[in-house]
Design a protein around this motif. Structure first.
Motif, PDB file in Angstrom:
ATOM      1  N   SER A  90      41.249  36.986  51.365  1.00 51.80           N
ATOM      2  CA  SER A  90      42.480  36.212  51.236  1.00 51.80           C
ATOM      3  C   SER A  90      42.766  35.861  49.788  1.00 51.80           C
ATOM      4  O   SER A  90      41.887  35.365  49.080  1.00 51.80           O
ATOM      5  CB  SER A  90      42.372  34.917  52.055  1.00 51.80           C
ATOM      6  OG  SER A  90      43.326  33.962  51.654  1.00 51.80           O
ATOM      7  N   TRP A 115      48.526  39.630  53.954  1.00 54.65           N
ATOM      8  CA  TRP A 115      48.521  38.188  53.783  1.00 54.65           C
ATOM      9  C   TRP A 115      49.914  37.652  53.467  1.00 54.65           C
ATOM     10  O   TRP A 115      50.722  38.324  52.827  1.00 54.65           O
ATOM     11  CB  TRP A 115      47.544  37.795  52.675  1.00 54.65           C
ATOM     12  CG  TRP A 115      46.131  38.160  52.996  1.00 54.65           C
ATOM     13  CD1 TRP A 115      45.445  39.268  52.586  1.00 54.65           C
ATOM     14  CD2 TRP A 115      45.238  37.426  53.832  1.00 54.65           C
ATOM     15  NE1 TRP A 115      44.175  39.262  53.103  1.00 54.65           N
ATOM     16  CE2 TRP A 115      44.012  38.150  53.879  1.00 54.65           C
ATOM     17  CE3 TRP A 115      45.329  36.233  54.545  1.00 54.65           C
ATOM     18  CZ2 TRP A 115      42.911  37.718  54.594  1.00 54.65           C
ATOM     19  CZ3 TRP A 115      44.237  35.804  55.261  1.00 54.65           C
ATOM     20  CH2 TRP A 115      43.048  36.522  55.286  1.00 54.65           C
ATOM     21  N   ASP A 128      44.061  27.719  52.456  1.00 53.00           N
ATOM     22  CA  ASP A 128      44.107  29.160  52.635  1.00 53.00           C
ATOM     23  C   ASP A 128      42.850  29.591  53.390  1.00 53.00           C
ATOM     24  O   ASP A 128      42.104  28.751  53.903  1.00 53.00           O
ATOM     25  CB  ASP A 128      44.247  29.912  51.301  1.00 53.00           C
ATOM     26  CG  ASP A 128      43.170  29.552  50.288  1.00 53.00           C
ATOM     27  OD1 ASP A 128      42.005  29.336  50.701  1.00 53.00           O
ATOM     28  OD2 ASP A 128      43.485  29.496  49.088  1.00 53.00           O
ATOM     29  N   CYS A 156      47.927  35.777  58.232  1.00 52.26           N
ATOM     30  CA  CYS A 156      47.503  37.161  58.077  1.00 52.26           C
ATOM     31  C   CYS A 156      47.965  37.987  59.269  1.00 52.26           C
ATOM     32  O   CYS A 156      47.749  37.591  60.426  1.00 52.26           O
ATOM     33  CB  CYS A 156      45.981  37.235  57.961  1.00 52.26           C
ATOM     34  SG  CYS A 156      45.326  38.905  57.718  1.00 52.26           S
ATOM     35  N   ARG A 216      40.177  31.373  52.227  1.00 46.67           N
ATOM     36  CA  ARG A 216      39.068  31.848  51.408  1.00 46.67           C
ATOM     37  C   ARG A 216      37.710  31.283  51.819  1.00 46.67           C
ATOM     38  O   ARG A 216      36.689  31.969  51.678  1.00 46.67           O
ATOM     39  CB  ARG A 216      39.337  31.565  49.936  1.00 46.67           C
ATOM     40  CG  ARG A 216      40.428  32.449  49.333  1.00 46.67           C
ATOM     41  CD  ARG A 216      40.706  32.080  47.907  1.00 46.67           C
ATOM     42  NE  ARG A 216      41.236  30.734  47.789  1.00 46.67           N
ATOM     43  CZ  ARG A 216      41.428  30.109  46.627  1.00 46.67           C
ATOM     44  NH1 ARG A 216      41.116  30.720  45.495  1.00 46.67           N
ATOM     45  NH2 ARG A 216      41.936  28.900  46.597  1.00 46.67           N
TER      46      ARG A 216
END
Length: 250
Positions: free
Chosen positions: A193, A220, A168, A200, A170
């Protein structure tokens, strides 16, 4: 539909749009064999790739947030640039893209997948400069939009997704900066996120009476077994495109 599929290291299927504007001839339809996995690139689109060289005399960009999601650009000529950068060494392949909808009803996607890099000098008047596979390039990836042809657009959706190398966003430190000549740009941090989000919808760009409006979306999306990420973006924003399988060159 071609039954082969392109999958990344984490086994997520990928898709690419194959559309043409109304004035262009339709692509050939293969018979008895699978469809090609890349879409043609206009002959001049790759000639437009050049390193991003920011003008340090321009004012600092404003940061768009949930509290302040929108800004306007009043310049009507030149090139709008949307630059994506993420943390070097993140070992992630992020892809910047743009869904293009035009006033005449035609549209397309500009993205690295399928080699759909677009063109600034002919339809769709949107181009992608390169595919940065690792984040190591100081220039990142940049979408360019011809403001001389802004009147043909209904809306542009800027988006980004993880092609491979990360679960992801992050830990990626991704940021998108949108600029036009001679005006303060706008910066959008992709730092909120949720776990597992691999794509996104960054921002919507629309023609306005006095130029262009830019609205932060930062919406997202997670992988789905039923829909590719691009199809999820399309469905969420109502573009209505048809999608087929594709892969990256090499």
């Amino acid at each position: 539909m071609n039954t082969s599929t392109d999958r990344s290291g984490d086994d997520r299927p990928r898709g690419v749009i194959h559309l043409r504007n109304a004035s262009a001839p339709p692509p050939p339809t293969p018979t008895g064999s699978p469809a090609p996995t890349g879409s043609p690139v206009p002959a001049d689109s790759r000639d437009l790739r050049r390193p991003r060289t920011p003008d340090r005399s321009e004012p600092a960009p404003v940061v768009l947030s949930a509290a302040r999601p929108q800004t306007r650009f009043t310049g009507g000529r030149g090139v709008l640039q949307a630059n994506l950068n993420w943390r070097p060494g993140a070992d992630a392949d992020l892809d910047l893209g743009c869904l293009v909808a035009c006033r005449e009803g035609d549209g397309t996607a500009v993205q690295a997948l399928g080699g759909s890099y677009g063109s600034l000098t002919r339809w769709p008047y949107v181009s992608l400069d390169q595919d940065d596979r690792t984040g190591a390039s100081s220039d990142g990836e940049t979408l360019r939009v011809s403001l001389d042809h802004a009147h043909v657009f209904e809306r542009l959706l800027l988006y980004v997704y993880v092609y491979e190398g990360a679960v992801d966003f992050r830990a990626l430190g991704a940021t998108v900066t949108v600029t036009v000549p001679g005006e303060p740009g706008a910066r959008i941090h992709l730092d909120d996120s949720p776990s597992g989000a691999t794509a996104c919808a960054i921002a919507l760009v629309r023609p306005a009476v006095d130029g262009l409006s830019l609205r932060r979306e930062v919406r997202w999306f997670r992988p789905s077994p039923e829909l590719w990420i691009q199809q999820q973006l399309d469905a969420a924003y109502g573009f209505g495109f048809q999608w087929v399988y594709a892969s990256k060159d090499g």
